[in-house]
Scaffold this motif. Sequence first.
Motif, PDB file in Angstrom:
ATOM      1  N   LEU A  14      -0.692  -7.689  -0.439  1.00 20.80           N
ATOM      2  CA  LEU A  14       0.764  -7.885  -1.139  1.00 20.80           C
ATOM      3  C   LEU A  14       0.584  -7.632  -2.062  1.00 20.80           C
ATOM      4  O   LEU A  14       2.106  -6.965  -3.035  1.00 20.80           O
ATOM      5  CB  LEU A  14       1.031  -9.742  -0.805  1.00 20.80           C
ATOM      6  CG  LEU A  14       1.016 -10.601   0.682  1.00 20.80           C
ATOM      7  CD1 LEU A  14       1.149 -11.708   0.738  1.00 20.80           C
ATOM      8  CD2 LEU A  14       2.161  -9.238   1.766  1.00 20.80           C
ATOM      9  N   LEU A  15      -0.030  -7.823  -3.457  1.00 18.16           N
ATOM     10  CA  LEU A  15      -0.143  -7.552  -4.781  1.00 18.16           C
ATOM     11  C   LEU A  15       0.033  -5.891  -4.254  1.00 18.16           C
ATOM     12  O   LEU A  15       0.561  -5.469  -5.529  1.00 18.16           O
ATOM     13  CB  LEU A  15      -1.401  -8.289  -5.215  1.00 18.16           C
ATOM     14  CG  LEU A  15      -1.475  -9.840  -5.647  1.00 18.16           C
ATOM     15  CD1 LEU A  15      -2.844  -9.923  -6.330  1.00 18.16           C
ATOM     16  CD2 LEU A  15       0.001  -9.772  -6.539  1.00 18.16           C
ATOM     17  N   LEU A  40       5.427   3.890   3.066  1.00 15.99           N
ATOM     18  CA  LEU A  40       5.018   3.216   3.718  1.00 15.99           C
ATOM     19  C   LEU A  40       3.905   3.880   3.690  1.00 15.99           C
ATOM     20  O   LEU A  40       2.563   2.828   3.652  1.00 15.99           O
ATOM     21  CB  LEU A  40       5.525   2.894   5.079  1.00 15.99           C
ATOM     22  CG  LEU A  40       5.170   2.486   5.878  1.00 15.99           C
ATOM     23  CD1 LEU A  40       5.073   0.931   5.441  1.00 15.99           C
ATOM     24  CD2 LEU A  40       5.442   2.471   7.374  1.00 15.99           C
ATOM     25  N   ILE A  41       3.674   4.960   4.302  1.00 11.85           N
ATOM     26  CA  ILE A  41       1.674   5.659   3.343  1.00 11.85           C
ATOM     27  C   ILE A  41       1.460   4.691   2.066  1.00 11.85           C
ATOM     28  O   ILE A  41       0.728   4.491   2.210  1.00 11.85           O
ATOM     29  CB  ILE A  41       2.155   7.038   3.018  1.00 11.85           C
ATOM     30  CG1 ILE A  41       1.860   7.080   4.483  1.00 11.85           C
ATOM     31  CG2 ILE A  41      -0.009   7.416   2.583  1.00 11.85           C
ATOM     32  CD1 ILE A  41       0.800   6.717   5.828  1.00 11.85           C
ATOM     33  N   GLY A  42       2.404   4.531   0.881  1.00 16.01           N
ATOM     34  CA  GLY A  42       2.422   4.121  -0.395  1.00 16.01           C
ATOM     35  C   GLY A  42       1.802   2.897  -0.358  1.00 16.01           C
ATOM     36  O   GLY A  42       0.430   2.501  -0.685  1.00 16.01           O
ATOM     37  N   PHE A  43       1.983   1.763   0.252  1.00 19.13           N
ATOM     38  CA  PHE A  43       2.413   0.607   0.774  1.00 19.13           C
ATOM     39  C   PHE A  43       0.903   0.545   1.207  1.00 19.13           C
ATOM     40  O   PHE A  43      -0.457  -0.482   0.673  1.00 19.13           O
ATOM     41  CB  PHE A  43       3.165  -0.067   1.090  1.00 19.13           C
ATOM     42  CG  PHE A  43       4.900  -0.550   0.510  1.00 19.13           C
ATOM     43  CD1 PHE A  43       5.669   0.774   0.056  1.00 19.13           C
ATOM     44  CD2 PHE A  43       4.455  -1.526   0.291  1.00 19.13           C
ATOM     45  CE1 PHE A  43       6.182   0.255  -0.362  1.00 19.13           C
ATOM     46  CE2 PHE A  43       6.239  -2.025  -0.545  1.00 19.13           C
ATOM     47  CZ  PHE A  43       6.982  -1.229  -1.156  1.00 19.13           C
ATOM     48  N   LEU A  44       0.854   1.254   2.184  1.00 18.63           N
ATOM     49  CA  LEU A  44      -1.212   1.077   3.138  1.00 18.63           C
ATOM     50  C   LEU A  44      -1.766   1.271   2.383  1.00 18.63           C
ATOM     51  O   LEU A  44      -2.940   0.540   2.275  1.00 18.63           O
ATOM     52  CB  LEU A  44      -0.709   2.085   4.202  1.00 18.63           C
ATOM     53  CG  LEU A  44      -0.115   1.899   5.115  1.00 18.63           C
ATOM     54  CD1 LEU A  44       0.272   2.698   6.529  1.00 18.63           C
ATOM     55  CD2 LEU A  44      -0.358  -0.082   6.641  1.00 18.63           C
ATOM     56  N   PHE A  45      -1.811   2.580   2.050  1.00 19.36           N
ATOM     57  CA  PHE A  45      -2.877   2.693   0.738  1.00 19.36           C
ATOM     58  C   PHE A  45      -3.591   2.168  -0.260  1.00 19.36           C
ATOM     59  O   PHE A  45      -4.702   1.699  -1.073  1.00 19.36           O
ATOM     60  CB  PHE A  45      -3.424   4.444   0.132  1.00 19.36           C
ATOM     61  CG  PHE A  45      -3.386   5.146   0.285  1.00 19.36           C
ATOM     62  CD1 PHE A  45      -3.378   6.017   2.177  1.00 19.36           C
ATOM     63  CD2 PHE A  45      -4.724   5.676   0.533  1.00 19.36           C
ATOM     64  CE1 PHE A  45      -3.377   7.188   2.588  1.00 19.36           C
ATOM     65  CE2 PHE A  45      -6.533   6.527   1.099  1.00 19.36           C
ATOM     66  CZ  PHE A  45      -4.786   6.856   2.249  1.00 19.36           C
ATOM     67  N   LEU A  46      -2.069   1.061  -1.131  1.00 16.51           N
ATOM     68  CA  LEU A  46      -2.561   0.643  -2.086  1.00 16.51           C
ATOM     69  C   LEU A  46      -2.906  -1.062  -1.251  1.00 16.51           C
ATOM     70  O   LEU A  46      -3.911  -2.089  -2.514  1.00 16.51           O
ATOM     71  CB  LEU A  46      -1.260   0.117  -2.911  1.00 16.51           C
ATOM     72  CG  LEU A  46      -0.736   1.159  -3.724  1.00 16.51           C
ATOM     73  CD1 LEU A  46       0.483   0.978  -4.485  1.00 16.51           C
ATOM     74  CD2 LEU A  46      -2.524   1.807  -4.875  1.00 16.51           C
ATOM     75  N   ALA A  50       0.408  -4.985   3.796  1.00 18.58           N
ATOM     76  CA  ALA A  50       1.562  -3.875   3.610  1.00 18.58           C
ATOM     77  C   ALA A  50       2.343  -3.710   4.532  1.00 18.58           C
ATOM     78  O   ALA A  50       3.744  -3.143   3.780  1.00 18.58           O
ATOM     79  CB  ALA A  50       0.396  -1.958   4.293  1.00 18.58           C
ATOM     80  N   VAL A  51       2.746  -3.930   6.000  1.00 21.56           N
ATOM     81  CA  VAL A  51       4.042  -4.095   6.448  1.00 21.56           C
ATOM     82  C   VAL A  51       4.970  -5.129   5.305  1.00 21.56           C
ATOM     83  O   VAL A  51       6.363  -5.057   5.614  1.00 21.56           O
ATOM     84  CB  VAL A  51       3.059  -4.456   7.793  1.00 21.56           C
ATOM     85  CG1 VAL A  51       4.957  -4.443   8.362  1.00 21.56           C
ATOM     86  CG2 VAL A  51       3.047  -2.765   8.751  1.00 21.56           C
ATOM     87  N   ILE A  52       4.351  -6.673   5.078  1.00 19.77           N
ATOM     88  CA  ILE A  52       4.836  -7.580   4.785  1.00 19.77           C
ATOM     89  C   ILE A  52       5.928  -7.208   3.778  1.00 19.77           C
ATOM     90  O   ILE A  52       6.571  -6.943   3.815  1.00 19.77           O
ATOM     91  CB  ILE A  52       4.217  -9.025   4.693  1.00 19.77           C
ATOM     92  CG1 ILE A  52       3.673  -9.292   6.211  1.00 19.77           C
ATOM     93  CG2 ILE A  52       4.891 -10.013   3.917  1.00 19.77           C
ATOM     94  CD1 ILE A  52       2.811 -10.951   6.437  1.00 19.77           C
TER      95      ILE A  52
END
Lengths: 203, 203, 203
Positions: free
Chosen positions: B23-24, B36-42, B78-80
């Motif tokens: 989440l951070l 979304l890809i950026g969220f998933l990777f991070l 990542a999705v949340i």
Amino acid sequence: MEGWDPSLLFRIADVAGVVGNGLLGGAVARARRFDLIGFLFLAIVSGLGGGIIRDVMLSARPVALTDPLYLGGAVTAAVIAYLLTLDGPISRRALSLVDVIALGCWSATGASKALAAGLGWIPAILLGVITAVGGGMLRDVLVNETPAIFGGKPIYATIGVLAALEMVALQHYGRPALGMGVAILTATALGLVARWRNWQLPG
Amino acid sequence: MEGWDPSLLFRIADVAGVVGNGLLGGAVARARRFDLIGFLFLAIVSGLGGGIIRDVMLSARPVALTDPLYLGGAVTAAVIAYLLTLDGPISRRALSLVDVIALGCWSATGASKALAAGLGWIPAILLGVITAVGGGMLRDVLVNETPAIFGGKPIYATIGVLAALEMVALQHYGRPALGMGVAILTATALGLVARWRNWQLPG
Amino acid sequence: MEGWDPSLLFRIADVAGVVGNGLLGGAVARARRFDLIGFLFLAIVSGLGGGIIRDVMLSARPVALTDPLYLGGAVTAAVIAYLLTLDGPISRRALSLVDVIALGCWSATGASKALAAGLGWIPAILLGVITAVGGGMLRDVLVNETPAIFGGKPIYATIGVLAALEMVALQHYGRPALGMGVAILTATALGLVARWRNWQLPG
């Protein structure tokens, strides 16, 4: 000189390189006013990062984790760099000297380990250079600088290629200790002259 | 409490740490308007990066790739983070709490795994701290920020050193479960107080 | 077509991807006026980095170190990029084409290798995507840019997820060669259209 073991000399050069590069990492931490943890991380990364990358790529346990002198040397360097400024002319020259000795030593060690692991001579040279420049690259990336070896500075990685090549050639002729010695001498001589004359590759 | 298994509790703490750090990572992706890809990777890097570095350095298969709860936890985070903003005071406090719990849990797990792999106690502490801070460092580097742990922030890695040290000591006395518990409690308590009082190391 | 071996075609696609991505790395070195060492490092990182990360995470010896075509392809690309500018419309289109072919090929290869190493299909997709995008991410980080795949550019990693998924599905039905072919075709078609129409994920 019966009983004289050249490997001891190379081990001294290797650990001196860890301490020297650890001090260089600490100097970066000082310039950025990091705290003691920052000094420790940058000294460990600078002094041990190249060898760790090499060992991980060879699926070997990093010598940095198994030989106490390595991690101990990097931690010692961090503490020294934290306590002392080391920016006088003598300190800088001594650090510069240890840096080019380590360049030769690490290029040769990395190439030699890669050959011993069964790799060909071209990937061995690559791993030698990665051993020598990997820690500094990681340190530069961690503090958001473009790695110094990419250009605009006196040649450094180029000397590592040459040192690794000498090691590969002399190990091929069954003379690894001579290869290590020649690599260290070449890198030291060329490295010092390259800084003195500001030798650069064409951009 | 016959049949009570402390390892279940530690596993919960471990996966909660993955979700919390995921989440951070997602919050960083939101601040930079990544897709979304950026969220998933991070989220994957933040939640799983430290353990992956540890396992790779131990030549072990990363648990992040073999235990579905880990990668699943990071993807869920990542999705949340992509769907919700999570910047209210309750969310921030909850994330801060999970973060310091994970700091203790991961420092202890990393040190314990290193000891089990036959390393000495000093490299074990290093691997514990790398497990705890490695994901955040990778995340910071990927978005071109200097890793927060290097200075100017409340102590974090220092608490990881302490937690790893407690684990090493108690595992030495044959009490790994106690070591894990003490490490988590210490890191949680010190971590929260350090943020509240802004405890910093001298620069 | 008795005796026709599809694996030769995939090997050609794989090495073409190394050369193509090596040229893209060289183009970054040129834009930043790096010297030849900079060209070599960025070409090696761009062309071989993703596969090296994959192999290291699988505790396998990097194919980049054992198959001379890979390192040879990256070095050749570095030298070509150093000597020629390659910014004409034909060069750019050819590079763009090789890039999306490699995206499909590497996503499929990475997923396939992960399955062969006994991993589940979700981590296999992750390793496929890491194989395809890891080199570019490393290159971006080394020159202090936020990795392009995080957002604000036409979809790329998303196509890698799809290609890896196709490979996983068709390998499950015992058709790995078909999976590789479908992955390459899908990634090439979608990749070119995504650039032409500037398809982006919502941020």
